[in-house]
Scaffold this active site. Structure first.
Site, mmCIF file in Angstrom:
data_model
loop_
_atom_site.group_PDB
_atom_site.id
_atom_site.type_symbol
_atom_site.label_atom_id
_atom_site.label_comp_id
_atom_site.label_asym_id
_atom_site.label_seq_id
_atom_site.Cartn_x
_atom_site.Cartn_y
_atom_site.Cartn_z
ATOM 1 N N ASP A 189 0.877 -1.173 0.000
ATOM 2 C CA ASP A 189 0.000 0.000 0.000
ATOM 3 C C ASP A 189 0.917 1.226 0.000
ATOM 4 O O ASP A 189 1.464 1.590 1.037
ATOM 5 C CB ASP A 189 -0.894 -0.026 1.234
ATOM 6 C CG ASP A 189 -1.868 1.134 1.285
ATOM 7 O OD1 ASP A 189 -2.127 1.750 0.231
ATOM 8 O OD2 ASP A 189 -2.375 1.426 2.385
ATOM 9 N N GLU A 214 -1.006 -1.523 -4.913
ATOM 10 C CA GLU A 214 -2.188 -0.713 -5.193
ATOM 11 C C GLU A 214 -1.847 0.360 -6.210
ATOM 12 O O GLU A 214 -0.824 1.041 -6.094
ATOM 13 C CB GLU A 214 -2.711 -0.057 -3.906
ATOM 14 C CG GLU A 214 -4.004 0.704 -4.136
ATOM 15 C CD GLU A 214 -4.560 1.279 -2.849
ATOM 16 O OE1 GLU A 214 -5.678 0.908 -2.480
ATOM 17 O OE2 GLU A 214 -3.861 2.101 -2.223
ATOM 18 N N ASP A 272 -2.709 0.579 7.391
ATOM 19 C CA ASP A 272 -1.922 0.454 6.153
ATOM 20 C C ASP A 272 -1.463 -0.989 5.951
ATOM 21 O O ASP A 272 -1.396 -1.482 4.827
ATOM 22 C CB ASP A 272 -0.696 1.374 6.196
ATOM 23 C CG ASP A 272 -1.065 2.823 6.435
ATOM 24 O OD1 ASP A 272 -1.472 3.493 5.483
ATOM 25 O OD2 ASP A 272 -0.951 3.267 7.593
#
Length: 154
Positions: free
Chosen positions: A7, A67, A139
């Site tokens: 992430d 991502e 996260d």
């Protein structure tokens, strides 16, 4: 197969590692790479690359799921994109195959809804990985969801 979920961010990069042997998934590790806002941005980017290399040496992932950047009109947009570029470059340096997913696809893969809430994503991660408590911080939980999405797409 070991999958590293990432992430991206500048202040905090979430990471999650899963093992997918025999079509079962198990969490190996999760956490964050955190950089200080007191440092120059260039030093923070070097720190992100260094810490990611440490994770790669330790776990030797077979695949990275990252991502995709979702465009925001924000003062941090460029910094996050630069950090993401450093992450992609570091993975490429180690010849780790990379697959990328937008946030909506990750939510859809783990919860069944592209509009799932953060709590629904966390609950899905806990269910898939058979965890007794939520991964912390958020996260790291997001990175595990990204890794799980990578597993589902294989």
């Amino acid at each position: 197969m070991i999958i590293l979920g990432i992430d991206p961010g500048l202040a905090r990069v979430g990471f999650g590692l899963i093992d997918t042997n025999n079509n079962q998934i198990k969490m190996l590790d999760c956490g964050i790479i955190e950089t200080s806002k007191d440092k120059k941005e260039s030093d923070r980017l070097v720190e992100i690359s260094h810490d990611l290399q440490t994770l790669i040496h330790r776990w030797k992932p077979d695949l990275a799921a990252v991502e995709k950047f979702f465009f925001y009109k924000s003062s941090t947009t460029i910094s996050v994109v630069q950090a993401r570029g450093v992450l992609i470059m570091t993975l490429a340096k180690f010849q780790i195959p990379i697959i990328e997913f937008p946030p909506m696809q990750i939510k859809l893969a783990v919860t069944g809804s592209g509009k799932a809430s953060k709590q629904e994503v966390i609950e899905a991660v806990m269910r898939e990985l058979k965890l007794g408590s939520p991964p912390k911080p958020d996260d790291a939980a997001d990175a595990l969801a990204i890794a799980i999405t990578g597993f589902f797409q294989q």
